[in-house]
Design an enzyme around this catalytic site. Sequence first.
Site, PDB file in Angstrom:
ATOM      1  N   ARG A 151       2.027  -4.796  -2.710  1.00 53.94           N
ATOM      2  CA  ARG A 151       2.444  -4.054  -3.897  1.00 53.94           C
ATOM      3  C   ARG A 151       3.278  -2.870  -3.432  1.00 53.94           C
ATOM      4  O   ARG A 151       2.883  -2.157  -2.500  1.00 53.94           O
ATOM      5  CB  ARG A 151       1.218  -3.564  -4.669  1.00 53.94           C
ATOM      6  CG  ARG A 151       1.503  -2.506  -5.746  1.00 53.94           C
ATOM      7  CD  ARG A 151       2.087  -3.098  -6.990  1.00 53.94           C
ATOM      8  NE  ARG A 151       2.283  -2.080  -8.035  1.00 53.94           N
ATOM      9  CZ  ARG A 151       3.086  -2.238  -9.076  1.00 53.94           C
ATOM     10  NH1 ARG A 151       3.769  -3.358  -9.225  1.00 53.94           N
ATOM     11  NH2 ARG A 151       3.221  -1.289  -9.984  1.00 53.94           N
ATOM     12  N   GLU A 205       4.738   6.474  -7.156  1.00 53.54           N
ATOM     13  CA  GLU A 205       3.778   7.480  -7.609  1.00 53.54           C
ATOM     14  C   GLU A 205       3.855   7.716  -9.118  1.00 53.54           C
ATOM     15  O   GLU A 205       4.937   7.850  -9.687  1.00 53.54           O
ATOM     16  CB  GLU A 205       4.080   8.801  -6.891  1.00 53.54           C
ATOM     17  CG  GLU A 205       3.203   9.954  -7.305  1.00 53.54           C
ATOM     18  CD  GLU A 205       3.595  11.235  -6.584  1.00 53.54           C
ATOM     19  OE1 GLU A 205       2.720  12.075  -6.364  1.00 53.54           O
ATOM     20  OE2 GLU A 205       4.781  11.379  -6.219  1.00 53.54           O
ATOM     21  N   ASP A 239      16.272   4.014 -14.409  1.00 52.82           N
ATOM     22  CA  ASP A 239      15.416   3.872 -13.228  1.00 52.82           C
ATOM     23  C   ASP A 239      16.162   4.420 -12.020  1.00 52.82           C
ATOM     24  O   ASP A 239      17.191   3.883 -11.616  1.00 52.82           O
ATOM     25  CB  ASP A 239      15.053   2.403 -13.010  1.00 52.82           C
ATOM     26  CG  ASP A 239      13.914   2.195 -12.024  1.00 52.82           C
ATOM     27  OD1 ASP A 239      13.702   3.080 -11.175  1.00 52.82           O
ATOM     28  OD2 ASP A 239      13.247   1.148 -12.096  1.00 52.82           O
ATOM     29  N   ARG A 289      14.736   4.951  -8.974  1.00 57.39           N
ATOM     30  CA  ARG A 289      13.949   4.742  -7.760  1.00 57.39           C
ATOM     31  C   ARG A 289      14.769   4.149  -6.616  1.00 57.39           C
ATOM     32  O   ARG A 289      15.727   3.422  -6.825  1.00 57.39           O
ATOM     33  CB  ARG A 289      12.750   3.840  -8.070  1.00 57.39           C
ATOM     34  CG  ARG A 289      11.676   4.548  -8.860  1.00 57.39           C
ATOM     35  CD  ARG A 289      10.543   3.626  -9.233  1.00 57.39           C
ATOM     36  NE  ARG A 289      10.958   2.607 -10.206  1.00 57.39           N
ATOM     37  CZ  ARG A 289      10.129   1.718 -10.738  1.00 57.39           C
ATOM     38  NH1 ARG A 289       8.852   1.702 -10.385  1.00 57.39           N
ATOM     39  NH2 ARG A 289      10.566   0.850 -11.629  1.00 57.39           N
TER      40      ARG A 289
END
Length: 203
Positions: free
Chosen positions: A49, A53, A126, A128
């Site tokens: 996975r 955070e 997004d 990330r």
Amino acid sequence: MTVKFVASSKLPTPWGVFEMVGFDDETTGKEHVALVFGEPAGDTPVLARVHSECLTGDALFSLRCDCGFQLQEALKNIAEAGCGVLLYLRQEGRGIGLLNKIKAYHLQDGGADTVEANEALGFAADMRDYSMCQPMLDHLAIKAVRLMTNNPRKVKALESYNVKVAERVPLQVGKNRHNEDYLATKMGKLGHMMTEHHFKDDD
């Protein structure tokens, strides 16, 4: 980008004892950890996975998202499999940070969805980054993963950084009346692959 191993220790959890491996991302100044169970090194793809955070979901029991539920289910699945890894990445709020996430939540309280709220604050849906995953997995001698995610973009992002994803394993947990719209936005606007009858712990 330079990601360096710093230290490791045992981490007892309700699902078993993991090894917690700490890394320093010298480019961003962020600290990431890998939670390793068993002996995952080698050629066989391991259950994994990649978890970004989420203070509100992971630690503060928020029902606005499914993050905390996914974190716990992933650790449970890895322990039950007897081998695997969870990469815990310090990129709160899909990369916008905690305080901006609270601002986005405020906009969501007024009716915006998660994508609209991020964009209203001047961010992409997004933000990330997964570039740190490959050096972390390299350090652990993990060559391929069976990735627990509902997000096909995450699979493509990892593969773009030379992480071999042998299989996508669905991880559908934690649906409740507070996050139904959030999950619908994940599916409708972000392309997450989820089906109604596959949810666990559905209220």
